[in-house]
Enzyme design. Structure first.
Site, PDB file in Angstrom:
ATOM      1  N   GLU A  92       1.081  -1.285   0.060  1.00 39.64           N
ATOM      2  CA  GLU A  92      -0.028  -0.166   0.033  1.00 39.64           C
ATOM      3  C   GLU A  92       0.576   1.161  -0.366  1.00 39.64           C
ATOM      4  O   GLU A  92       1.948   1.724   0.436  1.00 39.64           O
ATOM      5  CB  GLU A  92      -0.980   0.613   1.183  1.00 39.64           C
ATOM      6  N   CYS A 105       3.663   7.958   1.488  1.00 39.90           N
ATOM      7  CA  CYS A 105       3.904   7.167   2.668  1.00 39.90           C
ATOM      8  C   CYS A 105       3.966   6.161   1.666  1.00 39.90           C
ATOM      9  O   CYS A 105       3.528   5.846   1.186  1.00 39.90           O
ATOM     10  CB  CYS A 105       2.661   7.267   3.356  1.00 39.90           C
ATOM     11  N   CYS A 112       6.793  -7.600   6.067  1.00 36.66           N
ATOM     12  CA  CYS A 112       8.075  -7.164   6.812  1.00 36.66           C
ATOM     13  C   CYS A 112       8.798  -8.476   8.033  1.00 36.66           C
ATOM     14  O   CYS A 112       7.509  -9.247   9.102  1.00 36.66           O
ATOM     15  CB  CYS A 112       7.656  -6.117   7.966  1.00 36.66           C
ATOM     16  N   CYS A 116       6.945  -6.815  14.890  1.00 39.10           N
ATOM     17  CA  CYS A 116       7.049  -6.161  15.983  1.00 39.10           C
ATOM     18  C   CYS A 116       5.004  -6.152  16.394  1.00 39.10           C
ATOM     19  O   CYS A 116       4.321  -6.920  15.689  1.00 39.10           O
ATOM     20  CB  CYS A 116       6.334  -4.411  15.538  1.00 39.10           C
ATOM     21  N   CYS A 119       1.912  -4.207  14.966  1.00 39.60           N
ATOM     22  CA  CYS A 119       1.413  -3.983  13.887  1.00 39.60           C
ATOM     23  C   CYS A 119       1.449  -4.788  12.577  1.00 39.60           C
ATOM     24  O   CYS A 119       1.779  -6.283  12.795  1.00 39.60           O
ATOM     25  CB  CYS A 119       3.435  -3.315  13.333  1.00 39.60           C
ATOM     26  N   CYS A 346      -0.887   0.745   9.022  1.00 40.26           N
ATOM     27  CA  CYS A 346      -0.228   0.489   8.643  1.00 40.26           C
ATOM     28  C   CYS A 346      -0.490  -1.116   8.148  1.00 40.26           C
ATOM     29  O   CYS A 346      -0.717  -2.134   8.660  1.00 40.26           O
ATOM     30  CB  CYS A 346       1.338   0.257   9.322  1.00 40.26           C
TER      31      CYS A 346
END
Ligand code: SAH
Ligand code: SF4
Length: 389
Positions: A92, A105, A112, A116, A119, A346
């Site tokens: 995105e 952004c 990822c 985390c 997230c 996110c």
């Protein structure tokens, strides 16, 4: 032979490519300007290039955009694109318009690997790195699509933040040429302070970025102690807080007039007590007499999603936390969210696509954290609004 994607090249690499076709560097510069400044993908329309070069390019090269899977426009003008990056993956990109600037952004990876706890991208796991061309295609599409839409022939995007999906410093080989194109006067011509890389703290690569291309740095801190940060940001076990802050210090030595933005996601009952705020003040104060005076805390309201098991701190707690930081001499801001109605958090939307069967994820309608971060990084000290180009 597969065609070369010219979005993969910074100007030096494009010059080398043109040289391999028997062309001089100034031809590469012309071509680069057509692609990035004018948004042209069709070589036949690049009218000041010799016909022979246009024909050569048509035979061996391409300007490859990403396919748009969806686009959402928020009531406040925020736009979020979901781009297809093959193999069922999507990333995105979010455009945040404001009176005095337009911030984009950008994502650097599909998924990822850092993982985390708070997230949703991290919860998806890692699929793959984006290539330079895929990173730049997000900017290329947004800039030129928005110019067409707004009927502008001038730049629409004034700031870029690497705060979409992924850890940009775990994809450095692709990131660095992309940053160079963003900064290149023949490319997007953005100043160093208007491009922000956000990282969870990949210390050795922060060192390389400092030497190679010291753009604005945002560091996702989220905790005042290693014990807590180990749990929230697993990469901390490899690069603990002391090492991370020392590398921030060295980063600022290279760019002394700059600021580091520390991002701090406010998690109810986890990292949001006044005692923890005091610990942060002490931690920063311990950084020597010069200290990290050139830093700014950006308190982000957590964007909840069910799998995290975490909740957002109340506004009252966030304010109390900010007050302790300010009383301790730090700069702290609390960011309001933008584009709440389009779920631009996110990893949120791409998470929905990946995980279609998960009704809970699908049902998530939460306000934006990513935008809050992006917006404030774009306005952080060191990215001065008064800067003129
Ligand atoms: N991987 C990089 C950049 C992408 S994440 C990094 O971690 O810095 C961009 C920012 O969004 C980071 O500060 C991250 O901590 C924050 N973020 C991620 N998920 C969030 C959530 N659910 N709520 C609020 N902030 C979040
Ligand atoms: Fe990766 Fe950043 Fe999300 Fe952590 S916050 S999982 S580093 S994208």
């Amino acid at each position: 032979m597969t065609a070369a994607n010219l979005l993969d090249f910074d100007l030096d690499a494009l010059a080398a490519f043109c040289q391999s076709l028997g062309e001089k560097r100034f031809r590469a510069t012309q071509l680069f300007r057509w692609i990035h400044q004018r948004g042209e993908a069709d070589f036949a329309r690049m009218s000041d290039l010799a016909r022979s070069l246009r024909e050569k390019l048509a035979a061996c090269a391409v300007v490859r955009p990403l396919a748009v899977r969806s686009e959402h426009v928020s009531a406040d003008g925020t736009i979020k694109w979901l781009f297809d990056v093959n193999g069922g993956n999507a990333v995105e990109t979010v455009f945040i318009p404001e009176d005095d600037r337009g911030t984009l952004c950008i994502s650097s990876q599909a998924g990822c690997a850092v993982g985390c706890r708070f997230c949703s991208t991290g919860h998806q796991g890692f699929s793959r790195n984006l290539g330079t061309g895929e990173i730049l295609a997000q900017l290329w599409h947004a800039e030129h699509e928005l110019r067409r839409r707004f009927g502008k022939d001038q730049r629409v995007i004034s700031n870029v933040v690497m705060m979409g999906m992924g850890e940009p410093l775990q994809n450095y080989a692709a990131l660095l040429p992309a940053l160079r194109v963003m900064l290149d006067d023949h490319g997007y011509g953005l100043s160093r302070r208007r491009v922000t890389v956000s990282t969870s703290g990949v210390v050795p690569i922060i060192e390389r970025l400092r030497e190679d291309c010291p753009v604005a740095l945002a560091v996702s801190l989220h905790a005042p102690t290693d014990e807590l940060r180990d749990d929230l940001v697993p990469l901390n076990r490899k690069y603990p807080i002391a090492e991370l802050l020392a590398s921030c210090q060295r980063y600022l030595e290279r760019a002394p007039r700059d600021f580091i933005t520390f991002e701090y996601c406010m998690l109810d009952g986890v990292n949001d007590s006044e005692r923890q705020a005091q610990e942060l003040v002490r931690l920063i104060g311990e950084q020597g007499p010069v200290g990290l005076v050139a830093c700014k805390f950006n308190l982000i309201p957590f964007n909840p999603f069910p799998a995290s098991g975490l909740t957002r701190s109340s506004e009252q707690r966030v304010q109390a936390f900010a007050q302790v930081l300010i009383a301790g001499g730090l700069i702290a801001t609390v960011r309001k969210t933008r584009g709440d109605d389009i779920d631009a958090a996110c990893g949120q939307l791409a998470g929905e696509v990946q995980d279609r069967t998960d009704a809970q994820v699908r049902m998530t309608r939460a306000p934006i954290a990513m935008l809050a971060v992006a917006r404030s990084a774009a306005s952080a000290p060191g990215t001065p609004q008064q800067e003129t180009r």
